[in-house]
Design a protein around this motif. Sequence first.
Motif, PDB file in Angstrom:
ATOM      1  N   ASN A 469      -5.470  23.731  75.725  1.00 58.32           N
ATOM      2  CA  ASN A 469      -4.553  23.740  76.854  1.00 58.32           C
ATOM      3  C   ASN A 469      -4.452  25.158  77.408  1.00 58.32           C
ATOM      4  OD1 ASN A 469      -3.864  20.968  76.676  1.00 58.32           O
ATOM      5  ND2 ASN A 469      -2.496  21.434  74.960  1.00 58.32           N
ATOM      6  N   LEU A 470      -4.610  25.288  78.710  1.00 57.63           N
ATOM      7  CA  LEU A 470      -4.641  26.592  79.353  1.00 57.63           C
ATOM      8  C   LEU A 470      -3.370  26.802  80.164  1.00 57.63           C
ATOM      9  CD1 LEU A 470      -8.304  26.325  80.696  1.00 57.63           C
ATOM     10  CD2 LEU A 470      -7.547  27.401  78.557  1.00 57.63           C
ATOM     11  N   ASP A 471      -2.967  28.051  80.280  1.00 57.31           N
ATOM     12  CA  ASP A 471      -1.816  28.370  81.129  1.00 57.31           C
ATOM     13  C   ASP A 471      -2.160  28.032  82.576  1.00 57.31           C
ATOM     14  OD1 ASP A 471      -0.414  29.308  78.959  1.00 57.31           O
ATOM     15  OD2 ASP A 471      -1.128  31.373  79.210  1.00 57.31           O
ATOM     16  N   PRO A 472      -1.287  27.348  83.284  1.00 58.89           N
ATOM     17  CA  PRO A 472      -1.593  26.972  84.674  1.00 58.89           C
ATOM     18  C   PRO A 472      -1.689  28.196  85.576  1.00 58.89           C
ATOM     19  CG  PRO A 472       0.688  26.469  84.127  1.00 58.89           C
ATOM     20  CD  PRO A 472       0.027  26.868  82.840  1.00 58.89           C
ATOM     21  N   THR A 473      -2.554  28.089  86.579  1.00 55.38           N
ATOM     22  CA  THR A 473      -2.706  29.170  87.563  1.00 55.38           C
ATOM     23  C   THR A 473      -2.005  28.741  88.847  1.00 55.38           C
ATOM     24  OG1 THR A 473      -4.815  28.227  88.256  1.00 55.38           O
ATOM     25  CG2 THR A 473      -4.894  29.925  86.585  1.00 55.38           C
ATOM     26  N   THR A 474      -0.856  29.319  89.079  1.00 57.24           N
ATOM     27  CA  THR A 474      -0.046  28.914  90.238  1.00 57.24           C
ATOM     28  C   THR A 474      -0.389  29.701  91.498  1.00 57.24           C
ATOM     29  OG1 THR A 474       1.671  30.487  89.561  1.00 57.24           O
ATOM     30  CG2 THR A 474       1.858  28.216  88.765  1.00 57.24           C
ATOM     31  N   ASP A 475      -1.150  30.796  91.357  1.00 61.91           N
ATOM     32  CA  ASP A 475      -1.467  31.634  92.520  1.00 61.91           C
ATOM     33  C   ASP A 475      -2.926  31.528  92.927  1.00 61.91           C
ATOM     34  OD1 ASP A 475      -2.580  32.841  90.340  1.00 61.91           O
ATOM     35  OD2 ASP A 475      -1.623  34.792  90.628  1.00 61.91           O
ATOM     36  N   TYR A 476      -3.649  30.542  92.382  1.00 60.60           N
ATOM     37  CA  TYR A 476      -5.051  30.273  92.710  1.00 60.60           C
ATOM     38  C   TYR A 476      -6.006  31.373  92.246  1.00 60.60           C
ATOM     39  CZ  TYR A 476      -2.365  27.373  95.929  1.00 60.60           C
ATOM     40  OH  TYR A 476      -1.454  26.525  96.472  1.00 60.60           O
ATOM     41  N   GLN A 477      -5.521  32.303  91.442  1.00 63.10           N
ATOM     42  CA  GLN A 477      -6.357  33.399  90.962  1.00 63.10           C
ATOM     43  C   GLN A 477      -7.044  33.021  89.651  1.00 63.10           C
ATOM     44  OE1 GLN A 477      -6.917  36.068  92.654  1.00 63.10           O
ATOM     45  NE2 GLN A 477      -5.240  36.185  94.122  1.00 63.10           N
ATOM     46  N   GLU A 478      -8.176  33.673  89.398  1.00 62.08           N
ATOM     47  CA  GLU A 478      -8.893  33.446  88.149  1.00 62.08           C
ATOM     48  C   GLU A 478      -8.145  34.099  86.986  1.00 62.08           C
ATOM     49  OE1 GLU A 478     -13.437  33.600  87.606  1.00 62.08           O
ATOM     50  OE2 GLU A 478     -12.749  35.489  86.735  1.00 62.08           O
ATOM     51  N   VAL A 479      -8.098  33.400  85.861  1.00 65.59           N
ATOM     52  CA  VAL A 479      -7.399  33.863  84.663  1.00 65.59           C
ATOM     53  C   VAL A 479      -8.380  33.836  83.494  1.00 65.59           C
ATOM     54  CG1 VAL A 479      -5.489  33.387  83.071  1.00 65.59           C
ATOM     55  CG2 VAL A 479      -5.195  33.008  85.523  1.00 65.59           C
ATOM     56  N   THR A 480      -8.180  34.736  82.547  1.00 66.89           N
ATOM     57  CA  THR A 480      -9.030  34.789  81.358  1.00 66.89           C
ATOM     58  C   THR A 480      -8.237  34.350  80.136  1.00 66.89           C
ATOM     59  OG1 THR A 480     -10.362  36.584  82.262  1.00 66.89           O
ATOM     60  CG2 THR A 480     -10.435  36.270  79.878  1.00 66.89           C
ATOM     61  N   HIS A 481      -8.858  33.479  79.346  1.00 69.42           N
ATOM     62  CA  HIS A 481      -8.241  32.974  78.117  1.00 69.42           C
ATOM     63  C   HIS A 481      -9.240  33.140  76.981  1.00 69.42           C
ATOM     64  CE1 HIS A 481      -6.362  30.155  75.265  1.00 69.42           C
ATOM     65  NE2 HIS A 481      -7.558  29.597  75.145  1.00 69.42           N
ATOM     66  N   ASP A 482      -8.813  33.726  75.870  1.00 71.77           N
ATOM     67  CA  ASP A 482      -9.652  33.908  74.695  1.00 71.77           C
ATOM     68  C   ASP A 482      -9.131  33.063  73.550  1.00 71.77           C
ATOM     69  OD1 ASP A 482     -11.391  35.690  75.863  1.00 71.77           O
ATOM     70  OD2 ASP A 482     -10.235  37.456  75.270  1.00 71.77           O
ATOM     71  N   GLU A 483     -10.052  32.433  72.822  1.00 74.79           N
ATOM     72  CA  GLU A 483      -9.669  31.737  71.595  1.00 74.79           C
ATOM     73  C   GLU A 483     -10.771  31.932  70.556  1.00 74.79           C
ATOM     74  OE1 GLU A 483     -10.475  27.239  71.602  1.00 74.79           O
ATOM     75  OE2 GLU A 483      -9.601  27.661  73.580  1.00 74.79           O
ATOM     76  N   LEU A 484     -10.363  31.877  69.272  1.00 77.04           N
ATOM     77  CA  LEU A 484     -11.303  32.113  68.191  1.00 77.04           C
ATOM     78  C   LEU A 484     -12.249  30.929  68.022  1.00 77.04           C
ATOM     79  CD1 LEU A 484      -9.068  33.772  65.447  1.00 77.04           C
ATOM     80  CD2 LEU A 484     -10.746  34.884  66.939  1.00 77.04           C
ATOM     81  N   ALA A 485     -13.506  31.254  67.735  1.00 76.45           N
ATOM     82  CA  ALA A 485     -14.503  30.213  67.489  1.00 76.45           C
ATOM     83  C   ALA A 485     -14.294  29.610  66.106  1.00 76.45           C
ATOM     84  CB  ALA A 485     -15.902  30.810  67.594  1.00 76.45           C
ATOM     85  N   PRO A 486     -14.743  28.379  65.880  1.00 70.67           N
ATOM     86  CA  PRO A 486     -14.662  27.777  64.535  1.00 70.67           C
ATOM     87  C   PRO A 486     -15.446  28.609  63.520  1.00 70.67           C
ATOM     88  CG  PRO A 486     -15.225  26.136  66.191  1.00 70.67           C
ATOM     89  CD  PRO A 486     -15.328  27.460  66.857  1.00 70.67           C
ATOM     90  N   VAL A 487     -14.967  28.625  62.278  1.00 69.22           N
ATOM     91  CA  VAL A 487     -15.601  29.462  61.250  1.00 69.22           C
ATOM     92  C   VAL A 487     -16.297  28.636  60.169  1.00 69.22           C
ATOM     93  CG1 VAL A 487     -14.011  31.375  61.610  1.00 69.22           C
ATOM     94  CG2 VAL A 487     -13.418  29.577  59.969  1.00 69.22           C
ATOM     95  N   ASP A 488     -16.237  27.319  60.218  1.00 65.07           N
ATOM     96  CA  ASP A 488     -16.745  26.497  59.121  1.00 65.07           C
ATOM     97  C   ASP A 488     -18.044  25.777  59.492  1.00 65.07           C
ATOM     98  OD1 ASP A 488     -15.510  24.990  61.019  1.00 65.07           O
ATOM     99  OD2 ASP A 488     -14.483  23.649  59.607  1.00 65.07           O
TER     100      ASP A 488
END
Length: 729
Positions: A469-488
């Motif tokens: 789930n990503l934070d919504p973009t209310t101003d139509y601008q590009e946003v960056t989201h980072d999450e950790l990759a699976p380790v197993d």
Amino acid sequence: MNLGSTETTADPLCNPFRNFMDLPMFTRFLLATVSLLFTQNTILAVQSPEQPPSRYSEPKFPKERLPMWKQVEEAIQKGLPKTAIEKLETIGQQALDQKAYPEAALALARKIRLQSDIQGGDPAEAILGLSKELQTAPDTMKPALHAILGHWYWSYFQSNRWQFQGRSELADENSQDLKTWSLQRIFREIDRQYSLSLADNESLKATPIQNFDPLLDPGTYPDSYRPTLYDFLAHQAIEFYASGEQAGVVRQDAFEIDAASAALGPTDEFLSWNPKTIDADSPKLKAIKLYQALLAFHAADESPDARLHCDLERIRFVTNNANGEEKAARTLGLLDSFAQKNPKHALSSVARARLAEIHVSQNDLEAAYDAALQGKNAFPDSIGGKLCHNLIESITAKAINVSTERVWNAPAPNIRVRYKNISTIHFRIVDADWIQRLTGQDRWRPDQFNEVDRQELFKKIPIKAWTSNLDPTTDYQEVTHDELAPVDLKPGYYFLLYSLNGQFTPENNQLGACELWVSKLGLILRPRNHFGIPELEDGFRGIEGLVVDNQSGEPIAGANVLCFARNNSNQLPNTPTSRVQTDATGIFRIPKIQNAALILVEHQADRLASQSETYVFDHQASAVNPLNVALFTDRAIYRPGQTIHFKGIATSSDRKTNRYEVVAGMKFTLQLQDPNGQIIENLDVASNDYGSFSGSMTAPRNRGTGTMILSIKDRPFSTAINVEEYKRP
């Protein structure tokens, strides 16, 4: 890599212009048979019956001569140009007798084109022929012929512009040979023809544009936007004066439009503006004068169409050509005022589309959306409404891009998601066979996708799947989201797939994939003999590499190294062409590689392949003491008139003896070139005892803006700078 996208915006106008700010609002075209003069190997381009219909309509001929025009077309299609010329002469004479001057002009232009085609197809001959015919043509017919001739000169230049660049002026200004003309000469002649076409302006203003239907084709807007022949010819001239190619003939003290002047003021201020300049021949100044004449001509019109259209075009022209910090703010104010003062006119939606486009260029997407929405809601079926609709579609379009490290190991890397206008992204990880993917139709390398991959790989049962789930973009601008990759994940070769819908189907969706390896191996490659110096490379020719543990950095001995080299058909094989092992220091060598190759390393349960192909070249030894000059500037971007400080360092190198040294006392000529390749300034310099030199030049005020080149004359060393007006952050 993106495999599908919903970011496709249909253009309901089918217009050929690149963006909204550069969209001219025209009502008429010269007919294709007149305006499209120059084609490869022939002057006359004829549409075959098998081709789809042109967007140009048939000319509106009198009924009694329509059969004769059809006979002309039939003769041309049968390859009988002389027969067509005979018919055109008859048509032309009848049209002259009946004072049907537009039809006579069309017949004359087509006849001249065919005659030139018979004589070898030289466009210059057609231009010369029309020039001679113009001298004896009826006065009523001359404005249209001057406009056609100006357009033919312009077309000739555009088809041969490379021949005019750098061509110097001739002492014989009376020469009629276009192949000897300079850029300045042909531009003067185009200007002269357009000026002559407008000479009898009172008569042109009294001539409805419909009178010239046989010579013109309908455009985007109704005739009320350019109701007279004067409007049409004036805008033809303005189009020439506003062209970017005018920068190639700008004089030193050229007229410039100040954004703070009345040029970007209300209509009344603009009409009373009298620019002070010694550059009376300035194309920009001539365009300004024509806009003032057009606005004054239509000031008392019962219909506001022509006046509003011209004023909106004036704003566009000045915005594209003015200099100054106030330009964007004043343009926004003018367009907003235009839209508010004319809320019941369809052109208000065009003004709002241009407002939105400026907001987009300033990255104020919320303001752009609001402006475009107002324009669309006001006149949804108008051209401006459709422009606004396209902008809204672009601003609100869903966009996503995913990237990650190619090799996963501890610690877990990030998966970076760049997105806008979405709130959820779905991931899957599927395994793949790297060797099997070496071959495949429409796939050059294992990490590339084809249609089979789209249909099969995305339907494969995933090893892992999850939703973020990503934070919504209310101003139509590009946003960056980072999450950790699976380790197993087990060691192996995989693809990270992503999708906007959980079914990973291509319909109304964006799909993407990232190649990845889960491995503890590290692979470093070095092609040998790249410089062809046997004395430095112990005679070995091939690929040399090192395999290490990417956690500890320790070399790995006994690893299997498989080489997959392209064959003579430039195809990758699915069986290795060479096999070697790493020695005790983790090093391996693969000799006698003739083509590009991919490398795969195996050690115990781990595998890892090279990211890109490795090439081994059989180059000759470098020349002794080749000169190299590195150029630097104190900044990357300058405003017009600012000082450009530069420095250079001259060195020489001998790779065979591994000797590198600076070059003292070397003389150079530095040149500054504008975006059109014209030399602005020369400066002679010499390197000091340390091989360096320095100096300064001035960013020009009168050559436009853009990327300029600082280079050394007659040597392949240069650096680029940008000259731009200040833009408010």
